[in-house]
Design a protein around this motif. Sequence first.
Motif, short mmCIF file in Angstrom:
data_model
loop_
_atom_site.label_atom_id
_atom_site.label_comp_id
_atom_site.label_asym_id
_atom_site.label_seq_id
_atom_site.Cartn_x
_atom_site.Cartn_y
_atom_site.Cartn_z
N MET A 1 95.29 18.49 99.19
CA MET A 1 94.63 17.46 98.38
C MET A 1 93.16 17.40 98.71
O MET A 1 92.75 17.48 99.86
N GLN A 2 92.34 17.24 97.68
CA GLN A 2 90.90 17.08 97.90
C GLN A 2 90.61 15.62 98.26
O GLN A 2 91.07 14.70 97.59
N VAL A 3 89.86 15.44 99.36
CA VAL A 3 89.45 14.10 99.77
C VAL A 3 87.93 14.03 99.71
O VAL A 3 87.24 14.94 100.19
N VAL A 4 87.41 12.99 99.09
CA VAL A 4 85.96 12.84 98.96
C VAL A 4 85.45 11.91 100.06
O VAL A 4 85.85 10.75 100.15
N GLY A 23 92.40 5.32 101.19
CA GLY A 23 91.45 5.45 100.10
C GLY A 23 92.12 5.20 98.77
O GLY A 23 93.25 4.69 98.72
N ILE A 24 91.44 5.58 97.72
CA ILE A 24 91.97 5.34 96.37
C ILE A 24 92.22 6.67 95.68
O ILE A 24 91.34 7.54 95.65
N LEU A 25 93.45 6.82 95.17
CA LEU A 25 93.82 8.05 94.48
C LEU A 25 93.28 7.96 93.05
O LEU A 25 93.57 7.02 92.32
N THR A 26 92.44 8.94 92.66
CA THR A 26 91.84 8.89 91.32
C THR A 26 92.02 10.22 90.59
O THR A 26 92.37 11.23 91.21
N GLN A 27 91.78 10.20 89.28
CA GLN A 27 91.71 11.44 88.51
C GLN A 27 90.53 12.23 89.04
O GLN A 27 89.47 11.67 89.32
N SER A 28 90.72 13.53 89.20
CA SER A 28 89.62 14.35 89.73
C SER A 28 88.81 14.96 88.59
O SER A 28 89.38 15.46 87.61
N PRO A 29 87.48 14.90 88.68
CA PRO A 29 86.67 15.57 87.65
C PRO A 29 86.71 17.10 87.81
O PRO A 29 86.41 17.83 86.88
N GLY A 30 87.10 17.59 88.98
CA GLY A 30 87.14 19.04 89.24
C GLY A 30 88.24 19.73 88.45
O GLY A 30 89.13 19.07 87.91
N THR A 31 88.18 21.07 88.38
CA THR A 31 89.19 21.81 87.62
C THR A 31 90.28 22.37 88.53
O THR A 31 91.32 22.82 88.06
N GLN A 33 92.01 20.71 90.84
CA GLN A 33 93.08 19.77 91.15
C GLN A 33 93.07 18.63 90.13
O GLN A 33 92.04 18.33 89.54
N SER A 34 94.22 17.99 89.95
CA SER A 34 94.27 16.91 88.96
C SER A 34 93.89 15.57 89.59
O SER A 34 93.36 14.70 88.92
N LYS A 35 94.20 15.40 90.89
CA LYS A 35 93.90 14.12 91.54
C LYS A 35 93.05 14.35 92.80
O LYS A 35 93.05 15.45 93.36
N GLU A 36 92.36 13.33 93.22
CA GLU A 36 91.64 13.40 94.49
C GLU A 36 91.66 12.04 95.16
O GLU A 36 91.91 11.02 94.52
N LEU A 37 91.38 12.01 96.46
CA LEU A 37 91.40 10.75 97.20
C LEU A 37 89.97 10.36 97.54
O LEU A 37 89.24 11.10 98.19
N GLN A 38 89.55 9.16 97.07
CA GLN A 38 88.23 8.62 97.42
C GLN A 38 88.41 7.87 98.74
O GLN A 38 88.98 6.79 98.77
N ALA A 39 87.94 8.49 99.84
CA ALA A 39 88.20 7.93 101.16
C ALA A 39 87.46 6.62 101.40
O ALA A 39 86.29 6.48 101.04
N GLN A 40 88.17 5.64 102.00
CA GLN A 40 87.53 4.38 102.39
C GLN A 40 87.49 4.24 103.91
O GLN A 40 86.56 3.70 104.46
N HIS A 41 88.54 4.75 104.55
CA HIS A 41 88.59 4.62 106.00
C HIS A 41 89.19 5.90 106.58
O HIS A 41 90.30 6.29 106.21
N VAL A 42 88.44 6.56 107.45
CA VAL A 42 88.89 7.83 108.04
C VAL A 42 89.17 7.63 109.53
O VAL A 42 88.31 7.16 110.27
N GLU A 43 90.38 7.98 109.94
CA GLU A 43 90.80 7.78 111.33
C GLU A 43 91.27 9.13 111.87
O GLU A 43 92.11 9.80 111.25
N VAL A 44 90.74 9.55 113.01
CA VAL A 44 91.18 10.80 113.61
C VAL A 44 92.31 10.50 114.60
O VAL A 44 92.09 9.85 115.61
N LEU A 45 93.52 10.96 114.29
CA LEU A 45 94.65 10.74 115.21
C LEU A 45 94.65 11.78 116.32
O LEU A 45 95.02 11.49 117.44
N GLY A 46 94.27 13.00 115.98
CA GLY A 46 94.24 14.07 116.98
C GLY A 46 93.03 14.95 116.74
O GLY A 46 92.89 15.57 115.69
N GLU A 47 92.13 14.99 117.71
CA GLU A 47 90.95 15.87 117.63
C GLU A 47 91.42 17.32 117.65
O GLU A 47 92.49 17.64 118.17
#
Lengths: 410, 410
Positions: A1-4, A23-31, A33-47
């Motif tokens: 999945m593409q994440v922005v 984040g929020i799952l949205t329609q992707s303008p790219g060709t 993939q059909s959907k992308e995730l607009q990230a709101q909060h990014v958490e690293v569980l494992g470096e």
Amino acid sequence: MQVVLTSEEANKLKTGACVRIHGILTQSPGTEQSKELQAQHVEVLGESDSTYPLQKKYHSMEFLRDNLHLRSRTNIFGAIFRVRSAAIIGFQNFFQTNEFFQIHTPIITNSDCEGGGEVFKISANKKKNIKIEHTKDGLVEKDFFGSPVYLTVSGQLHAEILACAMSRVYTFGPVFRAEESLTSRHLAEFWMLEAEIAFMFKLDELLDFVESCLRDTTKHILNTCSQDLEFFNQWVDKELSTRLEDTINKPFIRITYSEAINILSKANKRFEFQPVFGTSFHSEHEKYLATDYCRGPVFITDYPKEIKPFYMRVNPDGKTVACTDLLFPKVGEIVGGSLREERYQKLVKRLKEFNLNTEEFQWYLDLRKYGTIPHGGFGIGFERYLQYITGMDNIRDVIPFPRSTNFCKV
Amino acid sequence: MQVVLTSEEANKLKTGACVRIHGILTQSPGTEQSKELQAQHVEVLGESDSTYPLQKKYHSMEFLRDNLHLRSRTNIFGAIFRVRSAAIIGFQNFFQTNEFFQIHTPIITNSDCEGGGEVFKISANKKKNIKIEHTKDGLVEKDFFGSPVYLTVSGQLHAEILACAMSRVYTFGPVFRAEESLTSRHLAEFWMLEAEIAFMFKLDELLDFVESCLRDTTKHILNTCSQDLEFFNQWVDKELSTRLEDTINKPFIRITYSEAINILSKANKRFEFQPVFGTSFHSEHEKYLATDYCRGPVFITDYPKEIKPFYMRVNPDGKTVACTDLLFPKVGEIVGGSLREERYQKLVKRLKEFNLNTEEFQWYLDLRKYGTIPHGGFGIGFERYLQYITGMDNIRDVIPFPRSTNFCKV
């Protein structure tokens, strides 16, 4: 999945890291993939350490085999192992629909004869498990089981025991061959699906059954893994989709061994080994028959009895046995099956022809002595079938942890 | 099924014969069955020899174990193996519903350390597979794989590799223990269902999951094998039905190891071994906790870290690990599970505490070095579970071909 992400957030992430992103799952303008995730909060569980061997580029299959513990994280191995899982379920569904019971045949066996000696021997590791016993031959070392034991090469003979009690059974388990072989078609440890069917009177019934089994399972995979199969078609083998569609839509061709020899001897092709009546096919012959001549799966039936195992049922001609090898394009033999010799005296005769000890096979003979049943069965080489479905060249790449000559990593 | 024959026809049939009977299915006037077949044409497909060892009478389990190749023809073993098949399907359904992928972990492994040395060693059988190589240590015999190999004792560590790539995976395969043991609870070869689940943060999530898994599978068996379970309830264990109904209807009890020690030390019962904090439970303790005290399945959690393997996650107290053993009445431990230590440095420390070679486990450590994931998993001893479901006393009677010390028949 593409994440922005913002570039600040993105710079914090290394290849291989384990992240949780809200984040929020949205329609992707790219060709792509059909959907992308607009990230709101990014958490690293494992470096991920900067020495992470996998990078965002093409890695060779050899390189990935050297990193067995990480290769399942790549897109291609993810796809292969999802298809592997779907194939298991496809087979399960087929056998359940056809009122089979799943059984387990043993891995540790006391017979080393069937596979012509190409077997692995087992011993208890610790000295304390070894006992010295007084026998008429003097002091004898006695192992864990009290007799030599080996890793199974096939569950068939044991499956026949249960088929003669429960009618329709199948077993799915690992089998082992100690063949020194570095080809792309051989493993020392691989999985076999073996079925035994009581009250089977004709070889054609067996062929019909094998054909349904492979067709239904292939359909299940096509239905549940379409994205993964598209991936293989694009990156591994451009003819894959066509070949799989044909497999589920066209009947499998059926020819006898004699006809196959005839076809090969008339073939407009130079073989390294000349096809000779009474000998087994070489891989080049199998390839010609399935890939070039039939252009699809082909059952070869009724081989001369000398080149097939003792348990196959002898035909009325006295020369051939009621058996089949199913050859698939590119991959070669995927299934072997036969009616089993259910006549006591004929089976004794066959055992003697092969110089096998009838006493060792008394339990197998007993199945014919006490209420014998016309029956047949077959075995599917699971990894070979997966090679056909995925188009992968090397059998080591369709099993998570391959084992073969000088290769037992991780 | 009851078949009504003329005495002339009946006299022709021997116990063990294989017959095909054409006739009319009718309501039965008898009380033992609802339907019967009024025979019109009786055909013997396979005669039975008069030496047939099974007769129409009670045979002891020992006698039937000496006739492994025929015992599946008795009503009790037919019922056991049908339940065994239903249990496999029940587990499959549960894991598929919960979006797991089925994987295969290897049988042949290069590690002998995890099981404390109680492992089987494998070698190629034939002399031709042995090679002599020149090394700095002089001439060294080189085996098939180029290094010593063993039969697996658990697929867990390998399953973790795939859980860290595919999130939720399970494997169902044979495992092996070279323990010299003649108890009714041990086999040298048995089947384990092992699951690994990524993104699992708390032990209670694991307990919830194990409980659902066993409850759903047991329900599946109750729904599909009611006649067979009635048979066991009548002939094997009169309390079986009640126990199974309770299992699917009542929540499993959860207590810590400390609480369990407390319960045992207050128990109004003389144990052969006194329960001591910091030691493993004996089978008499497990039996008291599940059968007498809880009267149902009980999860024991948070054992002292010294008596559990290196891979279990250390709790914040630094003394216990986030693990569970699930004990069932009569049978004892059926499931073992834990959160896995996902913190690199803590895992290195644990390996050293157990005097294990960190280099040999580098691939396992790498899973923590490159994008580590909080995860957990569990293993179900398949034959122990079947003992619980069927009420059978001896574990050798719930697997078609048992292997144990001095026992590898057929």
